[in-house]
Design a protein around this motif. Structure first.
Motif, short mmCIF file in Angstrom:
data_model
loop_
_atom_site.label_atom_id
_atom_site.label_comp_id
_atom_site.label_asym_id
_atom_site.label_seq_id
_atom_site.Cartn_x
_atom_site.Cartn_y
_atom_site.Cartn_z
N ARG A 342 -3.54 -7.59 -2.20
CA ARG A 342 -2.50 -6.79 -3.15
C ARG A 342 -1.26 -6.85 -2.99
O ARG A 342 -1.02 -7.60 -2.84
CB ARG A 342 -2.59 -5.57 -2.33
CG ARG A 342 -4.54 -4.97 -2.29
CD ARG A 342 -4.80 -3.54 -1.40
NE ARG A 342 -6.37 -3.46 -1.17
CZ ARG A 342 -6.59 -2.59 -0.56
NH1 ARG A 342 -5.56 -1.43 -0.31
NH2 ARG A 342 -7.53 -2.37 -0.12
N ILE A 344 2.76 -4.77 -3.42
CA ILE A 344 3.38 -3.21 -2.95
C ILE A 344 4.65 -3.82 -3.61
O ILE A 344 5.71 -4.61 -3.26
CB ILE A 344 3.12 -3.60 -1.86
CG1 ILE A 344 3.95 -4.56 -0.69
CG2 ILE A 344 2.00 -3.46 -1.24
CD1 ILE A 344 4.15 -4.56 0.66
N ASP A 345 5.67 -2.39 -3.79
CA ASP A 345 6.48 -2.40 -4.29
C ASP A 345 7.41 -2.25 -2.33
O ASP A 345 6.94 -2.56 -1.02
CB ASP A 345 6.90 -1.19 -5.07
CG ASP A 345 7.07 -0.09 -4.46
OD1 ASP A 345 6.83 0.33 -2.83
OD2 ASP A 345 6.76 0.79 -4.55
N GLY A 348 6.25 0.05 0.33
CA GLY A 348 4.93 0.08 0.84
C GLY A 348 4.18 0.44 -0.45
O GLY A 348 2.97 0.80 -0.17
N GLU A 350 1.16 0.12 -2.87
CA GLU A 350 0.81 -0.22 -4.30
C GLU A 350 0.70 -0.57 -5.29
O GLU A 350 1.26 1.07 -5.75
CB GLU A 350 -0.93 -0.41 -3.45
CG GLU A 350 -1.61 -1.24 -3.81
CD GLU A 350 -3.24 -0.87 -3.80
OE1 GLU A 350 -4.31 -1.76 -4.08
OE2 GLU A 350 -3.59 0.00 -2.27
N TRP A 382 1.68 -4.86 7.19
CA TRP A 382 1.46 -3.28 6.78
C TRP A 382 -0.45 -3.16 6.44
O TRP A 382 -1.13 -3.37 6.47
CB TRP A 382 1.70 -3.58 4.73
CG TRP A 382 1.36 -3.05 3.84
CD1 TRP A 382 2.61 -2.21 2.77
CD2 TRP A 382 0.57 -2.30 2.67
NE1 TRP A 382 1.56 -0.87 2.17
CE2 TRP A 382 0.39 -1.30 1.79
CE3 TRP A 382 -0.46 -2.83 2.44
CZ2 TRP A 382 -0.52 -1.02 0.91
CZ3 TRP A 382 -1.94 -2.30 1.56
CH2 TRP A 382 -1.50 -1.10 1.24
N ASP A 384 -2.71 -0.28 4.60
CA ASP A 384 -3.12 1.17 3.40
C ASP A 384 -3.50 2.05 3.42
O ASP A 384 -3.86 2.58 5.17
CB ASP A 384 -4.36 0.09 2.84
CG ASP A 384 -5.83 0.65 2.93
OD1 ASP A 384 -6.16 0.76 4.31
OD2 ASP A 384 -6.81 -0.27 2.31
N ARG A 392 2.04 -9.08 5.64
CA ARG A 392 3.10 -9.44 4.50
C ARG A 392 3.18 -11.20 4.55
O ARG A 392 3.66 -11.55 5.04
CB ARG A 392 3.72 -8.96 4.74
CG ARG A 392 4.04 -6.73 5.01
CD ARG A 392 5.28 -6.65 5.36
NE ARG A 392 6.08 -6.03 3.90
CZ ARG A 392 6.37 -5.02 3.20
NH1 ARG A 392 6.21 -3.30 4.33
NH2 ARG A 392 6.97 -4.78 2.70
#
Length: 519
Positions: A342, A344-345, A348, A350, A382, A384, A392
């Motif tokens: 995925r 993420i910004d 953190g 998504e 990280w 979810d 990461r």
């Protein structure tokens, strides 16, 4: 190869070698120059190593360190240690003596095996070693590998090796800070061996290894080759001409090369004169692999081409079968089956497909953590909303609507200039269009006006003379205002790690030392 063993939920590499030692006794397992070792010999020599370790008091869970060039002795030591349940810490010979001392202490190695070049480099710190040093190539120090081995025919006490037991500790390159020990289990390595089957690894494969055995890049090709009963041809040091001669001589079917090695091979004017029709599959990983180079390989080098994107830490991996998706060569492919990846910004959160952010991944084969560094392990994780654990990557990228991942850059290499995010890979792709340049890289350097500003290091093509002002003007006319280069610097070659990564931190430090902070 025993079908029952392959279909079992878990088998160790030493157990597989023992099977091959009986069922494929005279089949060549390892070739190095004129030396050959059959599976019968590899199994027997691994027993001698394991017995010697047990004689010296090492128990399952203890560690040894190995540091040197690729060799048959290196491979035997690795397998023999595993048979005794001993963890292997393979170290990079290019490391500084102080860095090697740090990794030896961190790994708690009970024995240190090194070849002549490493012994020489460490001469000034020998008195600070806390464990015995054994010469892997039977040179230099007083204790030689051949003398250290247990007697012919020795067999170790059997050791039950559970999937969660540590197989190896691989140290990160240290290109972005202090090397960290990445702990990988026997269960993780078993999954790597099984993963080799769909790619044609097996009893008839002949794999040419020219990247160092201390690297995970190498092990993901080396382990399925010997685990599934094939033959491994070892190169102590990569040379493009020598590589091609060995490939033709041994009718190589599989190889793992980093992009800069492909670049040097394909640039040889005599490349097309070699018979490479035996190739089934070629692999690449560890560094950016440019679309133009992939296209050239597909056109001129028989066999499939697969690029893996992932981390030694074992977060999710992507795969691009370039021969199947020639229209996706600018990507690193799609996540492997069972791998959840995925984006993420910075907070953190998504992001949806199409958005740019940091890539995170979850897979069945993830590191247990960084050895002795719980805080670094936590920084690399990280979770979810369901509590699922991801690693990461530190890479910035985006997924397209078909699920293919395009990488922009390392998060730490992204340049923030005047509030704008600049991705060096975009600039490098444009710079490579210049007809007189062989190699390029772009780094961000400190600027009082902009925070950071892009600077290019270029390597001219052989026989070409370039003017840096001309290259800078040519480039800046082709890009947006925020992407313009502040400086262009000529280099004889770009500094790279042993597995082909450009050492951008070295270039940034060098620029700061020579030029200071720019206006």
């Amino acid at each position: 190869m025993s079908t029952v063993t392959l279909e079992s939920p878990y088998t160790t590499l030493p157990a597989l070698i023992a099977i091959h030692g009986k069922e494929r006794a005279e089949h060549p397992a390892l070739i190095e120059g004129e030396q050959r070792m059959t599976y019968r010999q590899l199994d027997a020599e691994a027993n001698r190593v394991a017995a010697a370790l047990q004689r010296d008091g090492l128990l399952a869970g203890d560690a040894i360190a190995i540091c040197g060039s690729n060799s048959i002795n290196y491979a035997v030591l690795f397998v023999g240690a595993l048979r005794a349940g001993v963890t292997v810490a393979p170290l990079a010979p290019s490391s500084t003596p102080e860095s090697l001392l740090g990794m030896l202490a961190d790994s708690a190695a009970k024995l240190y095996f090194a070849d002549a070049s490493v012994q020489s480099a460490m001469a000034g710190v020998r008195d600070r070693l806390s464990m015995p040093l054994i010469s892997m190539d039977n040179t230099g120090v007083e204790r030689h590998y051949n003398d250290w081995l247990a007697e012919d025919g020795a067999k170790p006490a059997p050791v039950d090796i559970a999937p969660e037991m540590t197989f190896n500790v691989i140290y990160s390159s240290g290109t972005t800070g202090e090397p960290k020990g990445i702990v990988q289990s026997h269960g993780m390595r078993w999954s790597h061996i099984q993963r080799g089957l769909p790619f044609g690894y097996g009893p008839d494969c002949r794999t040419l290894i020219s990247t160092p055995l201390y690297s995970n890049t190498t092990l993901v090709s080396f382990l399925p080759s010997i685990g599934l009963g094939g033959t491994v041809v070892l190169m102590a040091k990569f040379d493009a001409e020598r590589y091609l001669k060995l490939a033709e001589q041994h009718r190589i079917t599989h190889t793992m090369l980093v992009p800069v090695q492909y670049q040097r091979i394909m640039a040889r004017p005599d490349f097309d004169s070699y018979d490479l029709n035996s190739y089934i599959m070629k692999f690449s990983t560890s560094a950016p692999f440019h679309a133009e180079l992939k296209a050239d390989i597909l056109k001129r080098w028989p066999g499939g081409l697969i690029e893996f994107y992932g981390m030694t830490e074992g977060g999710g991996s992507c795969m691009l079968a370039a021969h199947t998706y020639p229209d996706k060569l600018a990507t690193v492919g799609m996540p492997l089956d069972g791998h959840d990846m995925r984006v993420i910004d910075e907070d953190g959160v998504e992001l949806p497909h199409g958005e740019i952010g940091e890539v995170v991944g979850h897979s069945p084969a993830m590191m247990a953590g960084y050895l002795n560094k719980p805080e670094k392990t936590a920084e690399a994780e990280w979770y979810d909303s369901t509590g699922k654990r991801f690693i990461r990557t530190g890479d910035v990228g985006r997924f397209d609507e078909e699920g293919f991942l395009t990488l922009m850059d390392r998060r730490k290499d992204m340049i923030i200039s005047g509030g704008f995010n600049i991705y060096p890979s975009d600039l490098e792709a444009e710079l490579r269009q210049h007809p007189d340049l062989q190699d390029v890289t772009v780094v961000g350097v400190a600027s009082t006006s902009w925070g950071e500003t892009p600077v290019a290091y270029i390597v001219p093509s052989s026989g070409r003379t370039v003017d840096t002002a001309q290259v800078q003007a040519w480039f800046n006319d082709r890009v947006g205002k925020t992407q313009r280069l502040t400086r262009v610097i000529i280099a004889d070659e770009l500094p790279r790690s042993a597995i082909g990564k450009v050492l951008k931190r070295e270039l940034r430090d060098q620029f700061l030392a020579e030029h200071g902070v720019l206006d």
